[in-house]
Structure formats: structure tokens, C-alpha cells
Design a protein around this motif. Structure first.
Motif, PDB file in Angstrom:
ATOM      1  N   PHE A   1      13.284   1.865  -5.928  1.00 52.61           N
ATOM      2  CA  PHE A   1      13.721   1.466  -4.584  1.00 52.61           C
ATOM      3  C   PHE A   1      13.510   2.580  -3.560  1.00 52.61           C
ATOM      4  CE2 PHE A   1      17.000   0.839  -1.286  1.00 52.61           C
ATOM      5  CZ  PHE A   1      16.552  -0.373  -0.782  1.00 52.61           C
ATOM      6  N   PRO A   2      14.023   3.808  -3.801  1.00 53.79           N
ATOM      7  CA  PRO A   2      13.714   4.876  -2.838  1.00 53.79           C
ATOM      8  C   PRO A   2      12.225   5.197  -2.790  1.00 53.79           C
ATOM      9  CG  PRO A   2      14.872   5.768  -4.745  1.00 53.79           C
ATOM     10  CD  PRO A   2      14.974   4.279  -4.835  1.00 53.79           C
ATOM     11  N   SER A   3      11.527   4.985  -3.919  1.00 52.20           N
ATOM     12  CA  SER A   3      10.083   5.222  -3.921  1.00 52.20           C
ATOM     13  C   SER A   3       9.370   4.239  -2.995  1.00 52.20           C
ATOM     14  CB  SER A   3       9.513   5.087  -5.343  1.00 52.20           C
ATOM     15  OG  SER A   3      10.014   6.099  -6.187  1.00 52.20           O
ATOM     16  N   LEU A   4       9.843   2.980  -2.986  1.00 50.17           N
ATOM     17  CA  LEU A   4       9.257   1.995  -2.080  1.00 50.17           C
ATOM     18  C   LEU A   4       9.537   2.367  -0.624  1.00 50.17           C
ATOM     19  CD1 LEU A   4      10.006  -1.336  -3.971  1.00 50.17           C
ATOM     20  CD2 LEU A   4       7.765  -0.323  -3.543  1.00 50.17           C
ATOM     21  N   LEU A   5      10.741   2.903  -0.387  1.00 50.56           N
ATOM     22  CA  LEU A   5      11.039   3.373   0.967  1.00 50.56           C
ATOM     23  C   LEU A   5      10.161   4.578   1.311  1.00 50.56           C
ATOM     24  CD1 LEU A   5      14.963   3.202   0.996  1.00 50.56           C
ATOM     25  CD2 LEU A   5      13.349   1.522   1.922  1.00 50.56           C
ATOM     26  N   LEU A   6       9.855   5.366   0.272  1.00 51.75           N
ATOM     27  CA  LEU A   6       9.072   6.586   0.483  1.00 51.75           C
ATOM     28  C   LEU A   6       7.574   6.341   0.623  1.00 51.75           C
ATOM     29  CD1 LEU A   6      10.924   9.163  -1.796  1.00 51.75           C
ATOM     30  CD2 LEU A   6      10.463   9.400   0.646  1.00 51.75           C
ATOM     31  N   VAL A   7       7.142   5.067   0.566  1.00 49.17           N
ATOM     32  CA  VAL A   7       5.729   4.820   0.863  1.00 49.17           C
ATOM     33  C   VAL A   7       5.447   5.209   2.308  1.00 49.17           C
ATOM     34  CG1 VAL A   7       5.545   2.966  -0.830  1.00 49.17           C
ATOM     35  CG2 VAL A   7       6.053   2.394   1.554  1.00 49.17           C
ATOM     36  N   LEU A   8       6.514   5.356   3.094  1.00 56.83           N
ATOM     37  CA  LEU A   8       6.349   5.847   4.466  1.00 56.83           C
ATOM     38  C   LEU A   8       5.792   7.268   4.485  1.00 56.83           C
ATOM     39  CD1 LEU A   8       9.605   4.542   6.189  1.00 56.83           C
ATOM     40  CD2 LEU A   8       7.256   3.891   6.755  1.00 56.83           C
ATOM     41  N   ASN A   9       6.082   8.039   3.425  1.00 54.25           N
ATOM     42  CA  ASN A   9       5.617   9.433   3.396  1.00 54.25           C
ATOM     43  C   ASN A   9       4.097   9.526   3.426  1.00 54.25           C
ATOM     44  OD1 ASN A   9       4.649  11.956   1.991  1.00 54.25           O
ATOM     45  ND2 ASN A   9       6.795  12.492   2.236  1.00 54.25           N
ATOM     46  N   PRO A  10       3.389   8.960   2.424  1.00 48.78           N
ATOM     47  CA  PRO A  10       1.925   9.031   2.507  1.00 48.78           C
ATOM     48  C   PRO A  10       1.358   8.202   3.651  1.00 48.78           C
ATOM     49  CG  PRO A  10       2.600   7.650   0.663  1.00 48.78           C
ATOM     50  CD  PRO A  10       3.838   8.329   1.173  1.00 48.78           C
ATOM     51  N   ALA A  11       2.066   7.123   4.038  1.00 49.69           N
ATOM     52  CA  ALA A  11       1.577   6.309   5.159  1.00 49.69           C
ATOM     53  C   ALA A  11       1.587   7.116   6.449  1.00 49.69           C
ATOM     54  CB  ALA A  11       2.433   5.051   5.305  1.00 49.69           C
TER      55      ALA A  11
ATOM     56  N   LEU B   1      -1.207   3.153   9.486  1.00 46.29           N
ATOM     57  CA  LEU B   1       0.169   3.119   8.980  1.00 46.29           C
ATOM     58  C   LEU B   1       0.403   1.888   8.111  1.00 46.29           C
ATOM     59  CD1 LEU B   1       2.970   4.477   9.031  1.00 46.29           C
ATOM     60  CD2 LEU B   1       3.523   3.041  11.003  1.00 46.29           C
ATOM     61  N   ILE B   2      -0.020   0.721   8.592  1.00 46.71           N
ATOM     62  CA  ILE B   2       0.180  -0.522   7.842  1.00 46.71           C
ATOM     63  C   ILE B   2      -0.589  -0.491   6.514  1.00 46.71           C
ATOM     64  CG2 ILE B   2      -0.254  -3.010   7.845  1.00 46.71           C
ATOM     65  CD1 ILE B   2       0.168  -2.906  10.914  1.00 46.71           C
ATOM     66  N   ILE B   3      -1.833  -0.050   6.562  1.00 41.86           N
ATOM     67  CA  ILE B   3      -2.650   0.028   5.350  1.00 41.86           C
ATOM     68  C   ILE B   3      -2.068   1.062   4.385  1.00 41.86           C
ATOM     69  CG2 ILE B   3      -4.912   0.681   4.447  1.00 41.86           C
ATOM     70  CD1 ILE B   3      -6.131  -0.467   7.015  1.00 41.86           C
ATOM     71  N   GLY B   4      -1.575   2.165   4.940  1.00 42.20           N
ATOM     72  CA  GLY B   4      -0.953   3.197   4.105  1.00 42.20           C
ATOM     73  C   GLY B   4       0.285   2.683   3.387  1.00 42.20           C
ATOM     74  N   ILE B   5       1.092   1.887   4.069  1.00 41.74           N
ATOM     75  CA  ILE B   5       2.287   1.305   3.457  1.00 41.74           C
ATOM     76  C   ILE B   5       1.895   0.342   2.339  1.00 41.74           C
ATOM     77  CG2 ILE B   5       4.223  -0.276   3.863  1.00 41.74           C
ATOM     78  CD1 ILE B   5       4.489   0.997   6.652  1.00 41.74           C
ATOM     79  N   ALA B   6       0.888  -0.509   2.597  1.00 40.83           N
ATOM     80  CA  ALA B   6       0.432  -1.468   1.583  1.00 40.83           C
ATOM     81  C   ALA B   6      -0.110  -0.748   0.346  1.00 40.83           C
ATOM     82  CB  ALA B   6      -0.643  -2.379   2.175  1.00 40.83           C
ATOM     83  N   ALA B   7      -0.908   0.284   0.564  1.00 39.53           N
ATOM     84  CA  ALA B   7      -1.455   1.058  -0.557  1.00 39.53           C
ATOM     85  C   ALA B   7      -0.337   1.769  -1.312  1.00 39.53           C
ATOM     86  CB  ALA B   7      -2.473   2.077  -0.037  1.00 39.53           C
ATOM     87  N   GLY B   8       0.660   2.231  -0.572  1.00 38.56           N
ATOM     88  CA  GLY B   8       1.793   2.920  -1.195  1.00 38.56           C
ATOM     89  C   GLY B   8       2.624   2.007  -2.084  1.00 38.56           C
ATOM     90  N   VAL B   9       2.831   0.770  -1.656  1.00 41.44           N
ATOM     91  CA  VAL B   9       3.599  -0.196  -2.458  1.00 41.44           C
ATOM     92  C   VAL B   9       2.895  -0.459  -3.786  1.00 41.44           C
ATOM     93  CG1 VAL B   9       4.362  -2.598  -2.600  1.00 41.44           C
ATOM     94  CG2 VAL B   9       4.732  -1.299  -0.491  1.00 41.44           C
ATOM     95  N   VAL B  10       1.592  -0.685  -3.734  1.00 46.21           N
ATOM     96  CA  VAL B  10       0.815  -0.902  -4.961  1.00 46.21           C
ATOM     97  C   VAL B  10       0.917   0.319  -5.862  1.00 46.21           C
ATOM     98  CG1 VAL B  10      -1.493  -1.271  -5.910  1.00 46.21           C
ATOM     99  CG2 VAL B  10      -0.804  -2.478  -3.837  1.00 46.21           C
ATOM    100  N   ASN B  11       0.770   1.490  -5.271  1.00 45.37           N
ATOM    101  CA  ASN B  11       0.828   2.738  -6.031  1.00 45.37           C
ATOM    102  C   ASN B  11       2.174   2.921  -6.722  1.00 45.37           C
ATOM    103  OD1 ASN B  11       0.089   5.365  -6.913  1.00 45.37           O
ATOM    104  ND2 ASN B  11       1.095   6.255  -5.137  1.00 45.37           N
ATOM    105  N   VAL B  12       3.261   2.669  -6.012  1.00 47.40           N
ATOM    106  CA  VAL B  12       4.609   2.836  -6.570  1.00 47.40           C
ATOM    107  C   VAL B  12       4.830   1.903  -7.757  1.00 47.40           C
ATOM    108  CG1 VAL B  12       7.066   2.387  -6.127  1.00 47.40           C
ATOM    109  CG2 VAL B  12       5.733   3.738  -4.510  1.00 47.40           C
TER     110      VAL B  12
END
Length: 312
Positions: free
Chosen positions: A171-181, A106-117
Motif C-alpha cells: 500500500f505505501p509502495s503504491l503511494l510511493l509510485v509518486l517518487n519515480p513518477a 507524471l501520468i505515465i510514470g505513475i502507471a509504470a510504477g503501479v505495474v512495477n510495485v
């Protein structure tokens, strides 16, 4: 030497994920078109996926469900390449050969998602505009656009709305990093459970099912924010120029959510969920299946099959 192998393995994961996602999205692209129309065009009477697709074909032509395919595929390819590369690079660096856990995924997924966004949001803003361009909307307040392609869309958005407009919906995209995480956490967790400590390749059916389950849960949990994200990317809203970017983003998200609930009820923020679940679950399941098969075949050619499965 170990660093080179590590980087190459991450590259294999990234390419496999990108190819799998592009293929899967192409197959189920009309479902994404239906989902986006339901989210953005609030006055459309058709409520179900088959009905809205039939309506789009009748009003706009047989190929209308595939409008905007190229920019979406370009964005998706770049987005999944970045995400898969970051996820597996960070995971390998963090674990250093140890077995992962759901919290770690979950933590790694969130970090990867932030970079991706932060890297790919401009591509998604442009592809949303192009995907909806030329559509026959039932909402008179929507302003038509006239972009000749991806580059022209970038130029016009920067000229008319400023460079910051390319990051609309960040901003919602950063919140949505939870989706792929959440998706990857569930997917990796289910994969570990199926293997039960034995490094083996899962069957096609197993991969398809756990990929579908993981995406269904992640989508249902985060869908209201996905609706707001689509509206913001489309650019048909007004933001106050007198407040900070963060405060403005918070107020905009809150305002759009509240207005949607007031106008359509609590189900208004879930408008298009049927189409989204149908599209995203099938797409994710097929994507994970292709990703696993491509990665497995590549690692087998590299002679890294056993170590590859032990690390996962």
C-alpha cells in the motif's frame, strides 16, 4: 515492423536502466545500509551517516555495510528493468511521435510504477529481510531471522506468515509510485529545457546534475512513506486479522506514522533522510548518466540516434 522497432527500443531503455542502476547502487550501497538501519532500528544512538557506518563496521565487521548486496541488486535490476520498459513503452504508445509534457510524464510514470510495485514487491520484501539479517540491533523488540538465501527466505516467509506477507508494504509502495513518477517528470522536463527543441545528446555533467536534482526533490517529498515502507517490509509489526486488507493497510500506515511522530516528533518520520538523500541522489545521478550513455551508444549502433532524441 514499427511495432518491432518500438519494442526493441523499449528493451534498450530497460536494459540500459537496469545496468545503470545496478552499477550505481553497488558504488553507493553502504549509504543505503546506513539509511535502512536509521529507519528500522529506532533505538540506535548514532544519527549521522558516517557515525552509523563506523558503528556498523566496529560492531559487525568491515563487510557489514555490504550485507544483503546480492538480493538488493537482483531486486533493483528486475525493478528498474520493469519500470524503464513500462515507462518508455507507454510513453511511445501514448505520444506516437509527439513531444511529451510534464503532466504526461507524471501520468505515465505513475502507471509504470503501479505495474512495477505489483510485480517486484516480493523481491523487495525478501531483500529487506536479508539486508537486515545478522545485524546487531539496539531495539530489543526486533525478532531475529535466519534465512540461508533468497529462495529460503521466500519459503520461510510463505510458510510462517503466508503468501500475502510477500506483499507487505504494498500500500505505501503504491503511494510511493509518486517518487519515480515525480523523478522522471522533473528529469524529462529539465532535459527538454536544456535541449530547447534541439535534438542533441546532453553532456555527462548535465545528465548527472538533472538526475541528482530530480531524485532529491522526489525523495524529500515522499520520504515519510518510505520510512513506513521499510518498517512494513521488515515485518516487525502486528496487523489485525479481522479487517479487510485495504482497511488494515490504511490503519497500519496511519498508526505507524502517528506513533513515530508521537515518539520522536515530526522529524521522526524523516529519520535517515540525510543518508537516504546522500545515497539516492548520488545513485540516481550516476544511474541516469550510465543509462543515457549506454542507451545512446546502443541507438547509435542501431542508426536510430536522431529519431531517438526527437521522440524524447
Amino acid at each position: 515492423m514499427s511495432s518491432d522497432v518500438f519494442s526493441y527500443e523499449s528493451l534498450v531503455h530497460a536494459v540500459s536502466g537496469a545496468v545503470g542502476s545496478v552499477t550505481a547502487m553497488t558504488v553507493f550501497f553502504p549509504l543505503d545500509t546506513a539509511r535502512l538501519r536509521l529507519q528500522v532500528d529506532e533505538n540506535r544512538k548514532a544519527k549521522s551517516t558516517p557515525a552509523i557506518l563506523a558503528e556498523i563496521v566496529k560492531e559487525e565487521g568491515l563487510l557489514a555495510p555490504y550485507r544483503g548486496w546480492f538480493p538488493v541488486i537482483c531486486s533493483l535490476c528486475c525493478s528498474n528493468f520493469v519500470y524503464f520498459y513500462c515507462f518508455h513503452s507507454l510513453k511511445a504508445g501514448w505520444l506516437k511521435g509527439k513531444q511529451s509534457a510534464p503532466s504526461t510524464d507524471l501520468i505515465i510514470g505513475i502507471a509504470a510504477g503501479v505495474v512495477n510495485v505489483l510485480v517486484t514487491t516480493p523481491l523487495w520484501v525478501v531483500n529487506t529481510r536479508l539486508k537486515l539479517q545478522g545485524s546487531k540491533f539496539h531495539n530489543a523488540d526486533i525478532r531475529p531471522t535466519n534465512y540461508s538465501g533468497i529462495l529460503d527466505a521466500f519459503v520461510q516467509i510463505i510458510h510462517d506468515e503466508g503468501v500475502g506477507a510477500l506483499w507487505n508494504g504494498t500500500f505505501p509502495s503504491l503511494l510511493l509510485v509518486l517518487n519515480p513518477a515525480i523523478q522522471f517528470m522533473i528529469y524529462e522536463g529539465l532535459k527538454r529545457q536544456l535541449r530547447r527543441g534541439i535534438p542533441r545528446e546532453l553532456s555527462s555533467g548535465e545528465v548527472f546534475i538533472i538526475g541528482a536534482v530530480a531524485k532529491a526533490v522526489a525523495t524529500a517529498v515522499t520520504y515519510p512513506l518510505q520510512t513506513i515502507q521499510s518498517i512494513l517490509r521488515f515485518g516487525q509489526f502486528n496487523q489485525s486479522p479481522h479487517t479487510s486488507k485495504l482497511l488494515s493497510s490504511l490503519k497500519t500506515v496511519k498508526c505507524l506514522l502517528v506513533n513515530r511522530v508521537r515518539k520522536y516528533g515530526i522529524l521522526g518520520v524523516f529519520k535517515g533522510l540525510e543518508a537516504k538523500l546522500l545515497q539516492t541522489v548520488l545513485t540516481a545521478a550516476l544511474m541516469f548518466l550510465l543509462y543515457e550513455k549506454i542507451a545512446s551508444y546502443t541507438f547509435r549502433l542501431m542508426g536510430l540516434t536522431n529519431s531517438h532524441y526527437k521522440k524524447r
